[in-house]
Design a protein around this motif. Structure first.
Motif, PDB file in Angstrom:
ATOM      1  N   THR A   5       1.074  -1.114  -0.124  1.00  0.00           N
ATOM      2  CA  THR A   5      -0.108  -0.043   0.080  1.00  0.00           C
ATOM      3  C   THR A   5       0.762   1.001  -0.064  1.00  0.00           C
ATOM      4  OG1 THR A   5      -1.999  -1.215   1.563  1.00  0.00           O
ATOM      5  CG2 THR A   5      -1.676   1.170   1.286  1.00  0.00           C
ATOM      6  N   ALA A   6       1.738   1.407   0.826  1.00  0.00           N
ATOM      7  CA  ALA A   6       3.380   2.584   0.490  1.00  0.00           C
ATOM      8  C   ALA A   6       3.630   2.534  -0.617  1.00  0.00           C
ATOM      9  CB  ALA A   6       3.714   2.317   2.231  1.00  0.00           C
ATOM     10  N   ARG A   7       3.965   1.034  -0.881  1.00  0.00           N
ATOM     11  CA  ARG A   7       4.281   1.933  -2.237  1.00  0.00           C
ATOM     12  C   ARG A   7       3.691   2.484  -3.114  1.00  0.00           C
ATOM     13  NH1 ARG A   7       8.030  -4.079  -2.883  1.00  0.00           N
ATOM     14  NH2 ARG A   7       9.973  -3.292  -1.515  1.00  0.00           N
ATOM     15  N   VAL A   8       2.449   1.422  -3.240  1.00  0.00           N
ATOM     16  CA  VAL A   8       1.833   2.553  -4.683  1.00  0.00           C
ATOM     17  C   VAL A   8       1.003   3.840  -3.893  1.00  0.00           C
ATOM     18  CG1 VAL A   8      -1.567   2.119  -5.636  1.00  0.00           C
ATOM     19  CG2 VAL A   8       0.445   0.423  -4.632  1.00  0.00           C
ATOM     20  N   ASP A   9       1.127   4.202  -2.441  1.00  0.00           N
ATOM     21  CA  ASP A   9       0.941   5.757  -2.360  1.00  0.00           C
ATOM     22  C   ASP A   9       2.646   6.480  -2.731  1.00  0.00           C
ATOM     23  OD1 ASP A   9      -1.864   5.318  -1.536  1.00  0.00           O
ATOM     24  OD2 ASP A   9      -0.785   5.396   0.855  1.00  0.00           O
ATOM     25  N   GLN A  10       3.328   6.489  -2.794  1.00  0.00           N
ATOM     26  CA  GLN A  10       4.626   6.753  -3.458  1.00  0.00           C
ATOM     27  C   GLN A  10       4.771   6.763  -4.719  1.00  0.00           C
ATOM     28  OE1 GLN A  10       7.904   4.269  -2.006  1.00  0.00           O
ATOM     29  NE2 GLN A  10       7.266   4.894   0.417  1.00  0.00           N
ATOM     30  N   LEU A  11       4.317   5.669  -5.400  1.00  0.00           N
ATOM     31  CA  LEU A  11       4.233   6.255  -6.579  1.00  0.00           C
ATOM     32  C   LEU A  11       2.694   7.185  -7.302  1.00  0.00           C
ATOM     33  CD1 LEU A  11       3.607   2.206  -8.358  1.00  0.00           C
ATOM     34  CD2 LEU A  11       5.349   4.026  -8.715  1.00  0.00           C
ATOM     35  N   LEU A  12       1.679   7.114  -6.797  1.00  0.00           N
ATOM     36  CA  LEU A  12       0.845   8.375  -6.484  1.00  0.00           C
ATOM     37  C   LEU A  12       1.198   9.432  -6.495  1.00  0.00           C
ATOM     38  CD1 LEU A  12      -2.362   6.590  -5.294  1.00  0.00           C
ATOM     39  CD2 LEU A  12      -2.024   6.888  -8.101  1.00  0.00           C
ATOM     40  N   GLU A  13       2.148   9.445  -5.399  1.00  0.00           N
ATOM     41  CA  GLU A  13       2.953  11.171  -5.097  1.00  0.00           C
ATOM     42  C   GLU A  13       3.527  11.577  -6.222  1.00  0.00           C
ATOM     43  OE1 GLU A  13       4.002  10.463  -1.206  1.00  0.00           O
ATOM     44  OE2 GLU A  13       2.598   9.932  -0.200  1.00  0.00           O
ATOM     45  N   GLU A  14       4.166  10.124  -6.918  1.00  0.00           N
ATOM     46  CA  GLU A  14       5.516  10.572  -8.248  1.00  0.00           C
ATOM     47  C   GLU A  14       4.693  10.857  -8.526  1.00  0.00           C
ATOM     48  OE1 GLU A  14       8.763   8.941 -10.541  1.00  0.00           O
ATOM     49  OE2 GLU A  14       8.735   7.944  -8.787  1.00  0.00           O
ATOM     50  N   ALA A  74      -8.332  -6.671  -4.217  1.00  0.00           N
ATOM     51  CA  ALA A  74      -9.627  -6.871  -3.629  1.00  0.00           C
ATOM     52  C   ALA A  74      -9.369  -5.595  -2.375  1.00  0.00           C
ATOM     53  CB  ALA A  74      -9.817  -7.564  -3.435  1.00  0.00           C
ATOM     54  N   GLN A  75      -8.051  -5.633  -1.405  1.00  0.00           N
ATOM     55  CA  GLN A  75      -8.578  -4.332  -0.867  1.00  0.00           C
ATOM     56  C   GLN A  75      -7.428  -3.412  -0.677  1.00  0.00           C
ATOM     57  OE1 GLN A  75      -6.090  -6.397   2.941  1.00  0.00           O
ATOM     58  NE2 GLN A  75      -7.206  -8.162   2.801  1.00  0.00           N
ATOM     59  N   GLN A  76      -6.964  -2.926  -2.686  1.00  0.00           N
ATOM     60  CA  GLN A  76      -6.228  -1.850  -2.671  1.00  0.00           C
ATOM     61  C   GLN A  76      -7.352  -1.330  -4.488  1.00  0.00           C
ATOM     62  OE1 GLN A  76      -2.691  -3.321  -3.713  1.00  0.00           O
ATOM     63  NE2 GLN A  76      -2.144  -2.239  -2.164  1.00  0.00           N
ATOM     64  N   THR A  77      -9.384  -1.266  -4.118  1.00  0.00           N
ATOM     65  CA  THR A  77      -9.714  -0.851  -5.234  1.00  0.00           C
ATOM     66  C   THR A  77      -9.468  -0.129  -4.995  1.00  0.00           C
ATOM     67  OG1 THR A  77     -11.607  -1.072  -3.433  1.00  0.00           O
ATOM     68  CG2 THR A  77     -11.154  -2.819  -5.321  1.00  0.00           C
ATOM     69  N   GLY A  78      -9.829   0.890  -4.260  1.00  0.00           N
ATOM     70  CA  GLY A  78      -9.581   2.572  -4.534  1.00  0.00           C
ATOM     71  C   GLY A  78      -7.845   3.338  -5.252  1.00  0.00           C
ATOM     72  N   GLN A  79      -6.746   2.638  -4.868  1.00  0.00           N
ATOM     73  CA  GLN A  79      -5.703   2.633  -5.226  1.00  0.00           C
ATOM     74  C   GLN A  79      -5.198   2.676  -6.745  1.00  0.00           C
ATOM     75  OE1 GLN A  79      -2.818   0.611  -2.457  1.00  0.00           O
ATOM     76  NE2 GLN A  79      -1.943   2.653  -1.763  1.00  0.00           N
ATOM     77  N   GLN A  80      -5.846   1.030  -6.723  1.00  0.00           N
ATOM     78  CA  GLN A  80      -5.764   0.922  -7.922  1.00  0.00           C
ATOM     79  C   GLN A  80      -6.559   1.870  -8.922  1.00  0.00           C
ATOM     80  OE1 GLN A  80      -7.445  -3.012  -8.612  1.00  0.00           O
ATOM     81  NE2 GLN A  80      -6.087  -3.962  -7.936  1.00  0.00           N
ATOM     82  N   ALA A  81      -7.624   2.521  -8.640  1.00  0.00           N
ATOM     83  CA  ALA A  81      -8.468   3.436  -9.491  1.00  0.00           C
ATOM     84  C   ALA A  81      -8.041   4.427  -9.575  1.00  0.00           C
ATOM     85  CB  ALA A  81     -10.094   3.623  -8.813  1.00  0.00           C
ATOM     86  N   ALA A  82      -6.804   5.078  -8.582  1.00  0.00           N
ATOM     87  CA  ALA A  82      -6.096   6.159  -8.366  1.00  0.00           C
ATOM     88  C   ALA A  82      -4.936   6.008  -9.180  1.00  0.00           C
ATOM     89  CB  ALA A  82      -6.077   6.508  -6.528  1.00  0.00           C
ATOM     90  N   MET A  83      -4.185   5.038  -9.679  1.00  0.00           N
ATOM     91  CA  MET A  83      -3.388   4.985 -10.284  1.00  0.00           C
ATOM     92  C   MET A  83      -3.761   5.230 -11.844  1.00  0.00           C
ATOM     93  SD  MET A  83      -0.430   4.028 -10.741  1.00  0.00           S
ATOM     94  CE  MET A  83       0.731   3.661  -9.040  1.00  0.00           C
ATOM     95  N   ARG A  84      -4.980   4.230 -12.380  1.00  0.00           N
ATOM     96  CA  ARG A  84      -5.469   3.907 -13.666  1.00  0.00           C
ATOM     97  C   ARG A  84      -5.823   5.315 -13.852  1.00  0.00           C
ATOM     98  NH1 ARG A  84      -7.784  -0.906 -11.723  1.00  0.00           N
ATOM     99  NH2 ARG A  84     -10.051   0.430 -11.401  1.00  0.00           N
ATOM    100  N   ALA A  85      -6.395   6.682 -13.061  1.00  0.00           N
ATOM    101  CA  ALA A  85      -6.549   7.659 -13.245  1.00  0.00           C
ATOM    102  C   ALA A  85      -5.121   8.101 -13.477  1.00  0.00           C
ATOM    103  CB  ALA A  85      -7.800   8.071 -11.990  1.00  0.00           C
ATOM    104  N   ALA A  86      -4.600   8.277 -12.739  1.00  0.00           N
ATOM    105  CA  ALA A  86      -2.462   8.859 -12.809  1.00  0.00           C
ATOM    106  C   ALA A  86      -1.936   8.505 -14.649  1.00  0.00           C
ATOM    107  CB  ALA A  86      -2.106   8.525 -11.733  1.00  0.00           C
ATOM    108  N   ILE A  87      -2.038   7.321 -14.423  1.00  0.00           N
ATOM    109  CA  ILE A  87      -1.459   6.854 -16.126  1.00  0.00           C
ATOM    110  C   ILE A  87      -2.476   6.870 -16.637  1.00  0.00           C
ATOM    111  CG2 ILE A  87      -0.637   5.166 -16.883  1.00  0.00           C
ATOM    112  CD1 ILE A  87      -0.926   3.140 -14.564  1.00  0.00           C
ATOM    113  N   ASP A  88      -4.068   7.313 -16.339  1.00  0.00           N
ATOM    114  CA  ASP A  88      -4.057   7.882 -18.449  1.00  0.00           C
ATOM    115  C   ASP A  88      -4.144   9.832 -18.403  1.00  0.00           C
ATOM    116  OD1 ASP A  88      -6.472   7.799 -20.369  1.00  0.00           O
ATOM    117  OD2 ASP A  88      -7.439   8.539 -18.725  1.00  0.00           O
ATOM    118  N   ASP A  89      -4.503  10.475 -17.275  1.00  0.00           N
ATOM    119  CA  ASP A  89      -3.772  12.290 -17.134  1.00  0.00           C
ATOM    120  C   ASP A  89      -2.677  11.474 -17.576  1.00  0.00           C
ATOM    121  OD1 ASP A  89      -4.727  14.712 -16.952  1.00  0.00           O
ATOM    122  OD2 ASP A  89      -3.386  14.152 -14.671  1.00  0.00           O
TER     123      ASP A  89
END
Length: 177
Positions: free
Chosen positions: A60-69, A113-128
């Motif tokens: 979870t922390a790694r995905v958060d770091q990627l989103l911040e990046e 299943a536990q990271q659906t919010g993060q997955q959606a945020a990651m897809r949105a970040a990549i798409d943006d």
């Protein structure tokens, strides 16, 4: 609300756990992680009752770091550099992430299943990042998010085996005159 000293201890444990796991793999011992973090084993277990809970927190922390990046790149870098740097970072992290997610899967924990919010945020970040790079003329206009996600998965799998085709993949995404 978590106390500031507890938050600092949690951050130290996560940082130490990543370092120990990178060095020792999944056989890393919780007492070694606590020692490296400079906390007692009891403190470690107060934050993470099991090794699996610690692994989940690291993922979870790694995905958060990627989103911040992604946000930093979007705000402070030209669109082409932002997109290609983020793509490269995701591929580079694929092997480390897979080791942990495989361990969690073996323990019966469905990380996705536990990271659906993060997955959606990651897809949105990549798409943006993709759309902005396309608008700037750096990425082919005929590429959409599903193709980029498929390329990320493929390049990530290749990187896990030691092959690292990211340059070839990025060349294929670049818009040519």
């Amino acid at each position: 609300m978590i106390r500031s000293d507890a938050a600092r201890n949690r951050a130290k444990v996560l940082e130490a756990a990543e370092a120990v796991l990178d060095e020792q793999g999944l056989s890393a011992r919780m007492d070694e992680i606590a020692r490296r973090a400079g906390v007692g084993v009891g403190t470690l277990y107060r934050h993470f009752a099991t090794k699996e809970a610690l692994y989940q927190a690291i993922v979870t922390a790694r995905v958060d770091q990627l989103l911040e990046e992604a946000a930093r790149l979007r705000a402070g870098t030209d669109p082409a550099t932002a997109f290609f740097a983020f793509f490269t970072r995701i591929v580079a992290d694929a092997g480390r992430q897979k080791t942990l997610t495989d361990a969690l899967r073996v323990a019966g924990i469905d990380v996705k299943a536990q990271q659906t919010g993060q997955q959606a945020a990651m897809r949105a970040a990549i798409d943006d990042l993709l759309r902005v790079a396309q608008t700037a003329g750096a990425v082919r206009a005929d590429v959409a998010l599903p193709e980029v996600l498929a390329l990320l998965r493929g390049a990530g799998l290749a990187a896990e085996t030691g092959a690292y085709p990211v340059g070839i993949v990025l060349d294929g995404l670049r818009r040519t005159a």
